[in-house]
Design a protein around this motif. Structure first.
Motif, short mmCIF file in Angstrom:
data_model
loop_
_atom_site.label_atom_id
_atom_site.label_comp_id
_atom_site.label_asym_id
_atom_site.label_seq_id
_atom_site.Cartn_x
_atom_site.Cartn_y
_atom_site.Cartn_z
N ASN A 1 0.79 -1.30 0.06
CA ASN A 1 -0.04 -0.02 -0.12
C ASN A 1 1.09 1.28 0.09
OD1 ASN A 1 -2.49 -0.86 -0.23
ND2 ASN A 1 -2.82 -0.93 1.96
N ARG A 2 2.06 1.15 0.53
CA ARG A 2 2.99 2.43 0.72
C ARG A 2 3.91 2.74 -0.38
NH1 ARG A 2 5.72 5.80 -0.18
NH2 ARG A 2 6.94 7.14 0.92
N PHE A 3 4.27 1.66 -1.07
CA PHE A 3 5.38 1.55 -1.90
C PHE A 3 4.94 1.18 -3.34
CE2 PHE A 3 7.62 1.64 2.08
CZ PHE A 3 8.38 2.74 1.69
N ALA A 4 3.78 0.50 -3.66
CA ALA A 4 3.35 0.41 -4.97
C ALA A 4 3.02 1.67 -5.89
CB ALA A 4 2.41 -0.61 -5.04
N THR A 5 3.92 2.30 -6.13
CA THR A 5 3.58 3.82 -6.54
C THR A 5 3.87 4.01 -8.08
OG1 THR A 5 5.48 4.90 -5.94
CG2 THR A 5 3.67 5.04 -4.44
N SER A 6 4.57 2.77 -8.75
CA SER A 6 4.70 3.09 -10.15
C SER A 6 4.95 1.72 -10.64
CB SER A 6 6.19 3.74 -10.13
OG SER A 6 7.16 2.94 -9.73
N PRO A 7 5.06 1.47 -11.98
CA PRO A 7 5.21 0.10 -12.59
C PRO A 7 6.45 -0.57 -12.01
CG PRO A 7 4.51 1.67 -14.30
CD PRO A 7 4.85 2.53 -13.03
N GLU A 8 7.66 0.12 -11.94
CA GLU A 8 8.92 -0.39 -11.63
C GLU A 8 8.91 -0.76 -10.05
OE1 GLU A 8 9.83 2.70 -14.80
OE2 GLU A 8 8.62 2.97 -12.73
N ARG A 9 8.12 -0.05 -9.12
CA ARG A 9 7.94 -0.42 -7.96
C ARG A 9 7.03 -1.70 -7.79
NH1 ARG A 9 9.75 2.51 -3.62
NH2 ARG A 9 10.92 4.52 -4.20
N ALA A 10 6.18 -1.66 -8.44
CA ALA A 10 5.03 -2.90 -8.50
C ALA A 10 5.71 -4.14 -9.25
CB ALA A 10 3.85 -2.59 -9.42
N ALA A 11 6.62 -3.90 -10.21
CA ALA A 11 7.26 -5.01 -10.44
C ALA A 11 8.19 -5.70 -9.34
CB ALA A 11 8.21 -4.96 -11.73
N ILE A 12 8.96 -4.81 -8.84
CA ILE A 12 9.86 -5.40 -7.58
C ILE A 12 8.90 -5.83 -6.38
CG2 ILE A 12 11.34 -4.51 -5.73
CD1 ILE A 12 12.13 -2.42 -7.73
N LEU A 13 7.69 -5.32 -6.07
CA LEU A 13 6.92 -5.85 -5.11
C LEU A 13 6.27 -7.48 -5.61
CD1 LEU A 13 4.98 -2.74 -3.82
CD2 LEU A 13 6.34 -4.38 -2.39
#
Length: 180
Positions: A31-43
Motif C-alpha cells: 500500500n505504501r510503495f506500489a506507486t509506479s510500474p517499476e515498484r510494482a514489479a519489484i513488489l
C-alpha cells in the motif's frame, strides 16, 4: 524530509523503542510503495520470492527489507529503484536439517539468480545460527545510507496466510494506474 524512513519515529522518545526496523505487513508495504510500474514489479518479485520460500516449507521467520526501494529514490536520484534488499531470517522446518533443506533453498540464496528472477537482493540465515555480530552487521549497514545519512528499514514477518491480501492489493493498484 530526506526521502527516507526515519530511524526513530518522529515525535517519539529518541531513546525509546519506536524505531527501526519497523514491523509492517507485506500488505502495508504494498500500500505504501506500489506507486509506479517499476515498484510494482519489484513488489511482485518479493511476493513471488516469499511464495517460493513457503513452497519449500519455510513459513516461520521474518525479513528485513531495505535499499533504494524504501527511499524516495525517484526524487533523490531521478531514477526508479532496481530491486529490493532482503535479509530473510528463517526457522528450519521440523523434519529438516540445514543440510537437507539446502538443495531446495540454494536457488533462493543465489544473489545473481534472485536479482534476475525476483528483483530481490537476497540473503538468508537460519535463526538458530544467527550471531550477535551478524545482526549488528546488517543493522549497522542498513541504518545508514552510503552518504552517511541515518535511516530506517522495515521488518516483515513471514505470513503465508496474509500474503494473498498483499497480492490482491498489488493487482488492484496496478490496474488502477497507481492512483493516477
Amino acid at each position: 524530509m530526506a526521502g527516507i524512513l526515519p530511524p526513530v519515529r518522529p515525535g517519539t522518545n529518541p531513546a525509546g523503542p519506536d524505531r527501526s526496523p519497523y514491523t509492517v505487513s507485506l500488505h502495508d508495504l504494498v500500500n505504501r510503495f506500489a506507486t509506479s510500474p517499476e515498484r510494482a514489479a519489484i513488489l511482485e518479485g518479493l511476493i513471488d520470492y516469499r511464495a517460493d520460500l513457503y513452497k519449500i516449507g519455510i513459513v516461520d521467520g521474518f525479513q528485513w527489507v531495505n535499499g533504494s526501494f524504501l527511499e524516495d529514490i525517484e526524487t533523490n536520484e531521478s531514477r526508479p529503484p532496481n530491486d529490493i534488499d532482503v535479509v530473510t531470517y528463517i526457522v528450519i522446518p521440523s523434519g529438516y536439517s540445514q543440510a537437507s533443506l539446502l538443495p531446495a533453498l540454494a536457488p533462493l540464496m543465489d544473489k545473481k539468480a534472485t536479482k534476475a528472477k525476483y528483483k530481490v537482493d537476497a540473503h538468508v540465515f537460519d535463526l538458530k545460527q544467527v550471531t550477535i555480530p551478524n545482526v549488528c552487521y546488517w543493522y549497522s549497514l542498513w541504518s545508514h545510507r552510503r552518504d552517511g545519512l541515518w535511516k530506517g528499514f522495515a521488518h516483515l514477518p513471514l505470513d503465508p496466510a496474509k500474503d494473498s491480501t498483499a497480492q490482491t492489493a498489488l493487482v488492484r493498484m496496478t490496474a488502477s494506474g497507481f492512483g493516477s
